[in-house]
Design an enzyme around this catalytic site. Sequence first.
Site, PDB file in Angstrom:
ATOM      1  N   CYS A 132       0.861  -1.190   0.000  1.00  0.00           N
ATOM      2  CA  CYS A 132       0.000   0.000   0.000  1.00  0.00           C
ATOM      3  C   CYS A 132       0.894   1.236   0.000  1.00  0.00           C
ATOM      4  O   CYS A 132       0.616   2.228  -0.693  1.00  0.00           O
ATOM      5  CB  CYS A 132      -0.883   0.033   1.245  1.00  0.00           C
ATOM      6  SG  CYS A 132      -1.754  -1.497   1.614  1.00  0.00           S
TER       7      CYS A 132
ATOM      8  N   CYS B 133       2.284   3.137  -3.211  1.00  0.00           N
ATOM      9  CA  CYS B 133       1.482   4.160  -3.881  1.00  0.00           C
ATOM     10  C   CYS B 133       1.052   5.279  -2.935  1.00  0.00           C
ATOM     11  O   CYS B 133       0.915   6.422  -3.342  1.00  0.00           O
ATOM     12  CB  CYS B 133       0.233   3.544  -4.500  1.00  0.00           C
ATOM     13  SG  CYS B 133       0.592   2.441  -5.884  1.00  0.00           S
ATOM     14  N   HIS B 134       0.784   4.925  -1.656  1.00  0.00           N
ATOM     15  CA  HIS B 134       0.131   5.889  -0.762  1.00  0.00           C
ATOM     16  C   HIS B 134       1.029   6.421   0.347  1.00  0.00           C
ATOM     17  O   HIS B 134       0.565   7.202   1.185  1.00  0.00           O
ATOM     18  CB  HIS B 134      -1.116   5.264  -0.127  1.00  0.00           C
ATOM     19  CG  HIS B 134      -2.146   4.808  -1.122  1.00  0.00           C
ATOM     20  ND1 HIS B 134      -2.852   5.683  -1.908  1.00  0.00           N
ATOM     21  CD2 HIS B 134      -2.576   3.565  -1.456  1.00  0.00           C
ATOM     22  CE1 HIS B 134      -3.702   4.990  -2.684  1.00  0.00           C
ATOM     23  NE2 HIS B 134      -3.537   3.704  -2.430  1.00  0.00           N
TER      24      HIS B 134
ATOM     25  N   CYS C  28      -7.544  -1.968  -5.179  1.00  0.00           N
ATOM     26  CA  CYS C  28      -6.091  -1.739  -5.170  1.00  0.00           C
ATOM     27  C   CYS C  28      -5.342  -3.069  -5.146  1.00  0.00           C
ATOM     28  O   CYS C  28      -4.357  -3.257  -5.853  1.00  0.00           O
ATOM     29  CB  CYS C  28      -5.677  -0.915  -3.950  1.00  0.00           C
ATOM     30  SG  CYS C  28      -6.106   0.837  -4.085  1.00  0.00           S
TER      31      CYS C  28
ATOM     32  N   CYS D 239     -35.010  -1.482  10.468  1.00  0.00           N
ATOM     33  CA  CYS D 239     -33.967  -0.777  11.218  1.00  0.00           C
ATOM     34  C   CYS D 239     -34.609   0.360  12.008  1.00  0.00           C
ATOM     35  O   CYS D 239     -34.284   0.609  13.168  1.00  0.00           O
ATOM     36  CB  CYS D 239     -32.922  -0.189  10.281  1.00  0.00           C
ATOM     37  SG  CYS D 239     -32.333  -1.306   8.989  1.00  0.00           S
TER      38      CYS D 239
ATOM     39  N   CYS E 160     -36.330  -0.116  15.555  1.00  0.00           N
ATOM     40  CA  CYS E 160     -35.462  -0.142  16.738  1.00  0.00           C
ATOM     41  C   CYS E 160     -34.648   1.137  16.881  1.00  0.00           C
ATOM     42  O   CYS E 160     -34.564   1.703  17.965  1.00  0.00           O
ATOM     43  CB  CYS E 160     -34.533  -1.357  16.684  1.00  0.00           C
ATOM     44  SG  CYS E 160     -35.405  -2.919  17.003  1.00  0.00           S
ATOM     45  N   HIS E 161     -34.022   1.593  15.785  1.00  0.00           N
ATOM     46  CA  HIS E 161     -33.001   2.649  15.915  1.00  0.00           C
ATOM     47  C   HIS E 161     -33.510   4.066  15.688  1.00  0.00           C
ATOM     48  O   HIS E 161     -32.817   5.021  15.965  1.00  0.00           O
ATOM     49  CB  HIS E 161     -31.833   2.350  14.982  1.00  0.00           C
ATOM     50  CG  HIS E 161     -31.080   1.114  15.372  1.00  0.00           C
ATOM     51  ND1 HIS E 161     -30.428   1.003  16.587  1.00  0.00           N
ATOM     52  CD2 HIS E 161     -30.893  -0.074  14.738  1.00  0.00           C
ATOM     53  CE1 HIS E 161     -29.851  -0.190  16.662  1.00  0.00           C
ATOM     54  NE2 HIS E 161     -30.128  -0.875  15.558  1.00  0.00           N
TER      55      HIS E 161
ATOM     56  N   ARG F 152     -22.301  -6.189  11.299  1.00  0.00           N
ATOM     57  CA  ARG F 152     -23.321  -5.699  12.218  1.00  0.00           C
ATOM     58  C   ARG F 152     -24.686  -5.694  11.527  1.00  0.00           C
ATOM     59  O   ARG F 152     -25.678  -6.133  12.094  1.00  0.00           O
ATOM     60  CB  ARG F 152     -22.925  -4.310  12.719  1.00  0.00           C
ATOM     61  CG  ARG F 152     -23.913  -3.668  13.637  1.00  0.00           C
ATOM     62  CD  ARG F 152     -24.447  -4.588  14.690  1.00  0.00           C
ATOM     63  NE  ARG F 152     -24.001  -4.253  16.023  1.00  0.00           N
ATOM     64  CZ  ARG F 152     -24.614  -4.681  17.132  1.00  0.00           C
ATOM     65  NH1 ARG F 152     -25.685  -5.446  17.066  1.00  0.00           N
ATOM     66  NH2 ARG F 152     -24.154  -4.364  18.301  1.00  0.00           N
TER      67      ARG F 152
ATOM     68  N   CYS G  48     -28.053  -7.740  12.784  1.00  0.00           N
ATOM     69  CA  CYS G  48     -29.332  -7.095  13.090  1.00  0.00           C
ATOM     70  C   CYS G  48     -30.450  -7.648  12.199  1.00  0.00           C
ATOM     71  O   CYS G  48     -31.569  -7.860  12.668  1.00  0.00           O
ATOM     72  CB  CYS G  48     -29.221  -5.575  12.957  1.00  0.00           C
ATOM     73  SG  CYS G  48     -28.471  -4.776  14.419  1.00  0.00           S
TER      74      CYS G  48
END
Lengths: 286, 160
Positions: A101, A104-105, A139, A202, A205-206, A243, A247
């Site tokens: 990585c 290039c970076h 990449c 979603c 609940c959220h 996650r 859920c």
Amino acid sequence: MMTTSLKTMICTAAMLTLGAGAAAAQTDEKLVVNGETEITTQAPAPAHLDGALDTIYSGWEFRSPATREVQMDDFDNPGMIFVDQARQVWNTADGSEGKSCASCHDDPAQSMKGVRAVYPKWNEDAQEVRTLEMQINDCRTNRMGAEAWGYTDKGMTSMVALISLQSRGMPVNVAIDGPAQSTWEKGKELYYTRTGQLELSCANCHEDHYGDMIRADHLSQGQINGFPVYRLKNAKLNAVHSRFKGCVRDTRAETYKPGSPEFVALELYVASRGNGLDVEAPSVRN
Amino acid sequence: MNRAILSAVCVAAGVGAAAAAEVAPKDVQYGEYGAVEQSLTGQPGDAAAGRKVVGSKSLGNCVACHKISELIDDVPFHGEIGPPLDGAADRWSEAQLRGIVANAKMTFPESMMPSFYKTTGYIRPGKGFTGKAAQEPLPPLLTAQQIEDVVAYLMTLKYE
């Protein structure tokens, strides 16, 4: 050790008492990491949430004081171990091109600053919305001649954490208009669809019940500004799509696959609900 | 040989009788406001068994969303998504409670409360909590007997 478990017990007791009354309030405490980096964990909701939410809160605010504290010091934060591992991988050549990585970076502290805050992001060449994971694999395969990593593999999630760390304390600001808009709309539809035999979205609940207890869990707004998240429950770094999968599974539904177009769209949409909260990665949750 | 055939016939008849008395999920008659007058089993439920269903994570898990003071010593951590169920029998008749437990959306449109006696009409239904696809009709979340047991238990939740 003793102190921590004692603290946890006291906190649990405190939460129970709160839970018995009205919805437990979010904390007034401020998140400051290593005594220097201030992180915004409450902000006015972005305009596209008009009528749905007034204020957006990081999941950090809903955790117990003991869990919140672990995130305030990088020496205590177990997520940092994975960041350090990724730092080595960053500098190690892999694949047929003999590149790392860093080839290039260079130094991620410069090259990756602010990147997490604007992902997922429209990629003009590929004509698609890309998550960080998709970009990392692009990449690896196209520039390094290396094998793609599994979407939620440990190495991948650790690399996402290293890159995300470079945006810590910067506000999430993903673009939802222009070419990204149709993906965003698709994510929004998924967010409000009641799936599975429990018929829960979603938003049930959220959005409708954040701050409330669901059995022993204190519901947050399900924001992703803290990802990847180190969870005390499974003692590892967790990717956004892992996650989501958990859920969705909990609604007794057939889940989507990590990296699927559906979860990419959902990630863009959920990220946009957090526009204005600061990047926290790696955060700590229970 | 004869005896084997005979008992096979008897078993079949027994099963048939039980199935005939039980109201299948698709046959439940909901009133205009969501009440269900007829017992799903044709028999009274068992309140003690219903108490277990209400508190058990793998069965009703009602306490995930509702607080029930009477149960808190035996089953800790009650949610606060729905109203506390203390005094439920003072507010609702048996038929209304049966309707709410079987399919709460008939009483409260759009309710977040799951439909416990429904087998079709889901979006991306899964096999339990595996995340894998399932074919409808699904087994209902609770059996007819368990619904009646829960209703019998709810009928004991009175303030006096």
